[in-house]
Enzyme design. Structure first.
Site, PDB file in Angstrom:
ATOM      1  N   HIS A 128       0.826  -1.204   0.000  1.00 58.27           N
ATOM      2  CA  HIS A 128       0.000   0.000   0.000  1.00 58.27           C
ATOM      3  C   HIS A 128       0.859   1.252   0.000  1.00 58.27           C
ATOM      4  O   HIS A 128       0.546   2.242  -0.690  1.00 58.27           O
ATOM      5  CB  HIS A 128      -0.917  -0.028   1.231  1.00 58.27           C
ATOM      6  N   GLU A 145       2.233   1.778  -3.441  1.00 60.70           N
ATOM      7  CA  GLU A 145       1.157   2.335  -4.286  1.00 60.70           C
ATOM      8  C   GLU A 145       1.068   3.849  -4.123  1.00 60.70           C
ATOM      9  O   GLU A 145       0.980   4.598  -5.105  1.00 60.70           O
ATOM     10  CB  GLU A 145      -0.171   1.671  -3.923  1.00 60.70           C
ATOM     11  N   HIS A 146       1.091   4.321  -2.888  1.00 55.98           N
ATOM     12  CA  HIS A 146       1.031   5.763  -2.637  1.00 55.98           C
ATOM     13  C   HIS A 146       2.243   6.480  -3.226  1.00 55.98           C
ATOM     14  O   HIS A 146       2.114   7.545  -3.846  1.00 55.98           O
ATOM     15  CB  HIS A 146       0.972   6.034  -1.125  1.00 55.98           C
ATOM     16  N   GLU A 169      -4.409   7.911   7.716  1.00 55.07           N
ATOM     17  CA  GLU A 169      -5.391   6.987   7.146  1.00 55.07           C
ATOM     18  C   GLU A 169      -5.647   5.826   8.100  1.00 55.07           C
ATOM     19  O   GLU A 169      -6.794   5.403   8.314  1.00 55.07           O
ATOM     20  CB  GLU A 169      -4.888   6.483   5.795  1.00 55.07           C
TER      21      GLU A 169
END
Length: 423
Positions: free
Chosen positions: A47, A50-51, A127
């Site tokens: 993740h 991905e960011h 997040e």
């Protein structure tokens, strides 16, 4: 559907669906690497990568990436799941080369600059913190941990504050270089697109990418169990789950039909019994998902602290009924109609088509024509649904998670555990 498939010499698979009636193209690269491919110390790194793909490359700064795609009216995004990481774009058909070049750049040439990495680390930590304020997110994470303890499928895709807090640029380069290779990637596109042109551009941009075999994760081991969050919210959230067929099993389609008739719409058993007849909650729904080696059938609902025990009793009774009696012909028919309509409606969207094709190729090694999917749904009958329900309920240990009930949650969980032992 006008499906085309090409495989480059390095192993990259390129698939497209020509939709001549639209003026746009949706395309993306799906990598066969996700959260389940991470070691415990790597939880959340897929993740994070991905960011960071949007935060700078050898050719572009972060702002230049978004300005270039928006200059032609397009948009760029990415997503991480349990078994894939996807980078995708949507734009006008004439601007396909723009999107493809940017996608190749962010995937193949990320630099993970220090200032951007620290800023994005804080974004992801925020997040993660946001999920801790959501009982729905808390209960789903607890359920995964109950079902698949001490293994990647039981850990949060976002990672934890501890793991995310210590990832370095070197960690990301090492993880990406080990897994981002042509043999484990699919380039999928749908819309008003010329397949030959897509292949030509893709070969120029991705042809130098090294090949290699996909990294196969360790097989999942479903366990089942009970998890409780002691935090109190205005409503308590509960998820009840059982192991169900993987997408490789013929019963996967029976699970989809069962999910529809059991908790998939307003005519479903749970909606009618729990909400319409008893008024126990505002929303209750079921879902059935599958990976290559496992799957789960889940029921999710939220209600007041004083009605939670009653809701659980009603759902349990409906589960037992489904496992022992044939469903009515009408509810099977409605569930299949909903499933087929949802599939066909989604295929009107180039974005949905591109994603579906990519997932089929990664999961099955081939594209499954729509007619074949419809045929598999139509073949499900009432006895298959009952046997599926019996298999799920009687053949699998319950996974149960509760969040938001505060101190009252302990007695609820104790009752569920005692019932599971008796069952």
């Amino acid at each position: 559907m006008h499906l085309n498939e090409t495989r480059l010499p390095n192993g990259l698979t390129i698939i497209s669906d020509h939709m001549p009636h639209v003026e746009t193209v949706a395309l993306g690269v799906w990598v066969a690497t996700g959260a389940r491919h991470e070691a415990a110390s790597e939880t959340g790194i897929s993740h994070f990568i991905e960011h960071m793909a949007f935060k700078g490359t050898a050719r572009r700064k972060a702002r230049e990436i978004v300005e270039e795609i928006e200059e032609v009216g397009g948009d760029l995004n990415a997503a991480t799941s349990l078994d894939t990481t996807a980078f995708y774009a949507r734009l006008l058909k004439s601007d396909l080369p723009v999107a493809l070049e940017i996608l190749a750049d962010i995937m193949l040439n990320p630099t993970y600059p220090g200032e951007e990495l620290e800023r994005e680390r804080n974004v992801i930590l925020q997040e993660i913190a946001a999920t801790r304020d959501s009982p729905e997110e808390i209960v789903l994470d607890l359920l995964q941990d109950a079902a698949y303890p001490r293994q990647p499928l039981g850990r949060p895709i976002l990672g934890t504050a501890r793991t995310v807090g210590r990832f370095s640029a070197e960690d990301m380069h090492r993880f990406r270089e080990a897994r981002y290779h042509a043999g484990g990637m699919v380039l999928s596109a749908a819309g008003n697109i010329d397949h030959a042109a897509l292949v030509r551009h893709a070969e120029a941009l991705f042809g130098g990418l090294r090949g290699g075999k996909r990294v196969v994760p360790k097989p999942a081991k479903y366990a089942g169990g009970v998890r409780l969050s002691s935090r109190r919210f205005e409503q308590a959230h509960v998820v009840m789950g059982y192991q169900s067929p993987s997408f490789r099993e013929p019963d996967f389609y029976a699970a989809q039909v069962f999910s529809g008739l059991f908790g998939g719409g307003m005519s479903s058993r749970l909606f009618q019994e729990v909400r319409e007849k008893r008024g126990l909650c505002y929303a209750i729904y079921s879902s059935a998902w599958g990976l290559g080696d496992t799957g789960m059938f889940n029921i999710h609902a939220a209600t007041g602290h004083d009605t939670m025990s009653t809701l659980i009793d009603v759902v349990t009774a409906e589960f037992d009924k489904a496992a022992t009696t044939l469903p009515e012909a009408g509810e099977v028919r409605r569930a299949k109609a909903q499933l087929k309509a949802g599939l066909l409606m989604s295929l009107e969207s180039p974005v949905a088509r591109a994603e579906q094709m990519a997932r089929q190729m990664l999961a099955l090694g081939r594209l499954m024509p729509t007619a074949e999917l419809i045929e598999k749904v139509d073949a499900v009958d009432a006895e298959q649904v009952r046997r599926l329900a019996e298999r799920v309920v009687a053949g699998s240990k319950l996974s149960f998670a509760l969040a938001g009930a505060g101190k009252a949650g302990r007695s609820i969980v104790d009752n569920v555990e005692q019932r599971a032992v008796r069952h």
